[in-house]
Enzyme design. Structure first.
Site, PDB file in Angstrom:
ATOM      1  CD  GLN A  57      55.130  16.048  40.838  1.00 31.91           C
ATOM      2  OE1 GLN A  57      54.054  16.581  41.019  1.00 31.91           O
ATOM      3  NE2 GLN A  57      55.273  14.742  40.669  1.00 31.91           N
ATOM      4  CD1 TRP A  94      36.216  41.988  40.441  1.00 32.29           C
ATOM      5  CD2 TRP A  94      36.639  40.408  41.957  1.00 32.29           C
ATOM      6  NE1 TRP A  94      35.635  40.832  40.010  1.00 32.29           N
ATOM      7  CE2 TRP A  94      35.881  39.839  40.924  1.00 32.29           C
ATOM      8  CE3 TRP A  94      37.029  39.606  43.029  1.00 32.29           C
ATOM      9  CZ2 TRP A  94      35.504  38.504  40.928  1.00 32.29           C
ATOM     10  CZ3 TRP A  94      36.645  38.285  43.026  1.00 32.29           C
ATOM     11  CH2 TRP A  94      35.902  37.746  41.992  1.00 32.29           C
ATOM     12  CB  ILE A  95      37.625  47.550  45.911  1.00 31.58           C
ATOM     13  CG1 ILE A  95      36.725  47.885  44.700  1.00 31.58           C
ATOM     14  CG2 ILE A  95      38.535  48.712  46.279  1.00 31.58           C
ATOM     15  CD1 ILE A  95      37.450  48.011  43.362  1.00 31.58           C
ATOM     16  CD  GLU A 128      47.710  45.968  39.512  1.00 32.67           C
ATOM     17  OE1 GLU A 128      48.517  46.613  38.817  1.00 32.67           O
ATOM     18  OE2 GLU A 128      47.725  45.983  40.756  1.00 32.67           O
ATOM     19  CD  GLU A 161      31.608  50.081  37.130  1.00 34.66           C
ATOM     20  OE1 GLU A 161      30.655  49.713  36.398  1.00 34.66           O
ATOM     21  OE2 GLU A 161      31.876  51.281  37.391  1.00 34.66           O
ATOM     22  N   PRO A 162      31.055  44.913  38.831  1.00 36.56           N
ATOM     23  CG  PRO A 162      29.224  44.821  40.290  1.00 36.56           C
ATOM     24  CD  PRO A 162      30.222  45.765  39.690  1.00 36.56           C
ATOM     25  N   GLY A 205      35.434  43.869  34.123  1.00 35.31           N
ATOM     26  CA  GLY A 205      36.773  43.893  34.705  1.00 35.31           C
ATOM     27  C   GLY A 205      37.774  44.180  33.604  1.00 35.31           C
ATOM     28  CB  SER A 265      47.671  35.432  30.892  1.00 35.16           C
ATOM     29  OG  SER A 265      48.458  35.282  32.051  1.00 35.16           O
ATOM     30  CD  GLU A 266      43.305  34.733  29.309  1.00 33.04           C
ATOM     31  OE1 GLU A 266      43.447  35.569  30.230  1.00 33.04           O
ATOM     32  OE2 GLU A 266      43.318  33.502  29.504  1.00 33.04           O
TER      33      GLU A 266
HETATM   34  C1  LIG Z   1      42.138  39.312  44.436  1.00 32.05           C
HETATM   35  C2  LIG Z   1      41.733  40.388  43.474  1.00 32.05           C
HETATM   36  C3  LIG Z   1      42.036  41.709  43.751  1.00 32.05           C
HETATM   37  C4  LIG Z   1      41.611  42.729  42.887  1.00 32.05           C
HETATM   38  N1  LIG Z   1      41.840  44.042  43.223  1.00 32.05           N
HETATM   39  C5  LIG Z   1      41.317  45.036  42.444  1.00 32.05           C
HETATM   40  C6  LIG Z   1      41.416  46.409  42.855  1.00 32.05           C
HETATM   41  O1  LIG Z   1      41.997  46.738  43.900  1.00 32.05           O
HETATM   42  N2  LIG Z   1      40.836  47.351  42.069  1.00 32.05           N
HETATM   43  C7  LIG Z   1      40.179  47.049  40.908  1.00 32.05           C
HETATM   44  O2  LIG Z   1      39.673  47.953  40.241  1.00 32.05           O
HETATM   45  N3  LIG Z   1      40.075  45.752  40.489  1.00 32.05           N
HETATM   46  C8  LIG Z   1      40.615  44.739  41.240  1.00 32.05           C
HETATM   47  N4  LIG Z   1      40.492  43.416  40.844  1.00 32.05           N
HETATM   48  C9  LIG Z   1      39.764  43.109  39.611  1.00 32.05           C
HETATM   49  C10 LIG Z   1      40.661  42.531  38.523  1.00 32.05           C
HETATM   50  O3  LIG Z   1      41.411  43.553  37.963  1.00 32.05           O
HETATM   51  C11 LIG Z   1      39.728  41.814  37.513  1.00 32.05           C
HETATM   52  O4  LIG Z   1      39.309  40.614  38.129  1.00 32.05           O
HETATM   53  C12 LIG Z   1      40.425  41.534  36.220  1.00 32.05           C
HETATM   54  O5  LIG Z   1      40.595  42.731  35.522  1.00 32.05           O
HETATM   55  C13 LIG Z   1      39.592  40.582  35.347  1.00 32.05           C
HETATM   56  O6  LIG Z   1      38.281  41.045  35.210  1.00 32.05           O
HETATM   57  P1  LIG Z   1      37.042  40.063  35.485  1.00 32.05           P
HETATM   58  O7  LIG Z   1      37.286  39.359  36.763  1.00 32.05           O
HETATM   59  O8  LIG Z   1      35.799  40.841  35.349  1.00 32.05           O
HETATM   60  O9  LIG Z   1      37.132  38.998  34.336  1.00 32.05           O
HETATM   61  P2  LIG Z   1      36.511  39.133  32.863  1.00 32.05           P
HETATM   62  O10 LIG Z   1      36.834  40.463  32.297  1.00 32.05           O
HETATM   63  O11 LIG Z   1      35.083  38.746  32.905  1.00 32.05           O
HETATM   64  O12 LIG Z   1      37.342  38.047  32.065  1.00 32.05           O
HETATM   65  C14 LIG Z   1      37.104  36.641  32.218  1.00 32.05           C
HETATM   66  C15 LIG Z   1      38.110  35.891  31.354  1.00 32.05           C
HETATM   67  O13 LIG Z   1      37.922  36.251  29.978  1.00 32.05           O
HETATM   68  C16 LIG Z   1      39.129  36.821  29.453  1.00 32.05           C
HETATM   69  N5  LIG Z   1      38.748  37.928  28.567  1.00 32.05           N
HETATM   70  C17 LIG Z   1      37.946  38.978  28.858  1.00 32.05           C
HETATM   71  N6  LIG Z   1      37.837  39.782  27.799  1.00 32.05           N
HETATM   72  C18 LIG Z   1      38.571  39.230  26.807  1.00 32.05           C
HETATM   73  C19 LIG Z   1      38.879  39.597  25.463  1.00 32.05           C
HETATM   74  N7  LIG Z   1      38.380  40.706  24.931  1.00 32.05           N
HETATM   75  N8  LIG Z   1      39.683  38.784  24.729  1.00 32.05           N
HETATM   76  C20 LIG Z   1      40.190  37.663  25.289  1.00 32.05           C
HETATM   77  N9  LIG Z   1      39.951  37.256  26.550  1.00 32.05           N
HETATM   78  C21 LIG Z   1      39.166  38.040  27.304  1.00 32.05           C
HETATM   79  C22 LIG Z   1      39.926  37.300  30.652  1.00 32.05           C
HETATM   80  O14 LIG Z   1      41.308  37.345  30.372  1.00 32.05           O
HETATM   81  C23 LIG Z   1      39.574  36.232  31.685  1.00 32.05           C
HETATM   82  O15 LIG Z   1      40.379  35.103  31.471  1.00 32.05           O
HETATM   83  C24 LIG Z   1      40.918  42.399  41.686  1.00 32.05           C
HETATM   84  C25 LIG Z   1      40.639  41.046  41.406  1.00 32.05           C
HETATM   85  C26 LIG Z   1      41.012  40.059  42.275  1.00 32.05           C
HETATM   86  C27 LIG Z   1      40.640  38.625  41.940  1.00 32.05           C
END
Ligand SMILES: Cc1cc2nc3c(=O)[nH]c(=O)nc-3n(C[C@H](O)[C@H](O)[C@H](O)COP(=O)(O)OP(=O)(O)OC[C@H]3O[C@@H](n4cnc5c(N)ncnc54)[C@H](O)[C@@H]3O)c2cc1C
Length: 388
Positions: free
Chosen positions: A340, A159-160, A367, A130-131, A134, A370-371
């Site tokens: 490179q 991000w669906i 999905e 959700e917005p 994630g 890395s964190e």
């Molecule tokens: C191209 C693309 C396709 C996608 N497709 C789907 C889909 O089909 N369905 C779906 O449901 N979602 C989908 N997503 C969503 C994706 O799963 C999320 O972007 C991902 O889970 C990260 O969530 P966020 O973007 O809200 O980042 P955030 O959760 O805001 O995280 C931002 C950064 O902070 C780090 N972070 C967050 N919390 C912590 C913590 N507790 N400790 C340490 N580090 C932390 C994260 O690792 C990241 O580096 C998609 C995303 C993209 C970009």
């Protein structure tokens, strides 16, 4: 950590060859154009369905080929070798949506949806993010309220993948309104044509550009009782099971991208001359190629090992996280090394490596970033030691 024999059966090797041929003939020549146009043509998706590439994990009784998660990793690697976005289409359609219905859906839901998903007659999306959340998906705010005949959905998903063309969505929504916790969320099957399903405009992304990534809103969207997928309040638990498997799919997508970057570097280093010999005649380049090849091979072994633990019914979640983490970071490292080796040419859109590297970055984020994988691996290690 589990070690499994992942030798490919004759059937699966033949399937790999089919996927390779499909990717070389029907994807590779067009992938750059699709990246520019931000769309994979519908005919290509249909052709993948007809070739059996969308039903790899679906049991034969429902029209798939029942090749399991190992089969999925083999197919996705072949497609990703040439186009990360097309592989991501499969990862979301088959790896997320179809897998959720297969793992959590009842007999009727499986019989209704799996055959259509396996052939690509219907395209699937999976809505967790959700917005505002994630990584912390458990904090989702989309809610499903009980009505006389079923459920009413309200909320925004973000991000669906595949939402522009999806005919069916698996949606995670809060069913214990006002509460938190994993067991307050349920999964629902939502058909695209239901009133209240509002599909937004795709994001303008850095990579995976041909794959559509779209916001989906639910506004007083009414669905019948029978669309509950899995047990009430266990949708998030099911989503985590789907994501554990998804780590292997995204891992194999990364292996395909890393392999693509390696193969392009090998080719270029044989063609390009410097100081009277091909680039690969210079030790500095040999060392790079050797390190790249080693990393691709290690990643593939980890991903296939992890996939086999799921197929054997003894999923090793820690290994799945290790495989996803290593493979996704490997793809970026190998990709930049390939650029490179290509020198100035690598900095242009004339070579496909620049696209593969842009695609690769997503694998470190989607999905489970890395964190998150590092946290899961460390926690898993303590748990394993505590259990003796
Ligand atoms: C191209 C693309 C396709 C996608 N497709 C789907 C889909 O089909 N369905 C779906 O449901 N979602 C989908 N997503 C969503 C994706 O799963 C999320 O972007 C991902 O889970 C990260 O969530 P966020 O973007 O809200 O980042 P955030 O959760 O805001 O995280 C931002 C950064 O902070 C780090 N972070 C967050 N919390 C912590 C913590 N507790 N400790 C340490 N580090 C932390 C994260 O690792 C990241 O580096 C998609 C995303 C993209 C970009």
């Amino acid at each position: 950590m589990a070690t499994m024999n992942f030798e490919l059966t004759e059937d699966l090797a033949a399937f790999r060859d089919l996927a390779r041929k499909f990717a070389e003939e029907q994807i590779a020549p067009h992938a750059r154009k699709w990246d520019d146009e931000k769309w994979i043509p519908d005919e290509v998706i249909q052709a993948m369905g007809q070739a059996g590439l969308l039903g790899v994990t679906v049991p034969e009784q429902f029209g798939g080929s029942g090749q399991g998660l190992l089969g999925m990793t083999v197919i996705v690697e072949e497609i990703a070798r040439w186009c990360g976005a097309t592989a991501l289409f499969i990862a979301a359609h088959s790896g997320l949506c179809t897998t959720h219905i297969r793992l959590a859906g009842n007999e009727q839901q499986q019989a209704e949806w799996l055959p259509k998903l396996a052939t690509g007659e219907v395209i699937g999306s999976w809505c967790l993010s959700e917005p505002e959340c994630g990584t912390d998906a458990e904090a989702l705010t989309t809610r499903a309220e009980k009505t006389a005949n079923g459920w009413k959905l309200n909320g925004s998903k973000f991000w669906i993948t595949n939402a522009k063309r999806a005919g069916v969505f698996v949606v995670m929504a809060r069913t214990e309104i006002g509460k938190r916790g994993a067991r307050t969320i349920s999964g629902f099957i939502v058909e695209r044509d239901r009133p209240g399903v509002i599909i937004g405009e795709p994001e303008d992304k850095m990579g995976m550009r041909a794959s559509d990534t779209v916001p989906v809103n639910f506004e007083n969207c009414e669905i019948p009782e029978e669309n509950l997928c899995g047990n009430l309040n266990e949708g998030y638990i099911d989503a985590l099971r789907v994501l554990d498997r998804g780590r292997c799919t995204i891992g194999s997508l990364s292996v395909g991208l890393g392999r693509g970057c390696l193969e392009e570097a090998i080719k270029y280093a044989a063609e390009r001359q410097s100081m009277g010999k091909p680039l690969h005649g210079h030790q500095a380049i040999q060392l790079k190629l050797a390190d790249m090849e080693t990393q691709v091979e290690v990643a593939r072994i980890l991903v296939r090992q992890a996939a086999c633990t799921h197929d054997a019914g003894t999923p090793d979640k820690q290994l799945s996280s290790i495989a996803k983490l290593y493979a996704s970071e490997m793809a970026s490292r190998v990709g930049w090394e390939s650029i490179q080796i290509h020198g100035g040419a690598g900095y242009t859109k004339d070579v496909c490596v620049e696209r593969l590297v842009r695609d690769a970055k997503l694998c470190e984020i989607g999905e489970g970033s890395s964190e998150v994988q590092r946290m899961l691996i460390a926690r898993g290690e303590y748990a394993r030691r505590a259990a003796g």
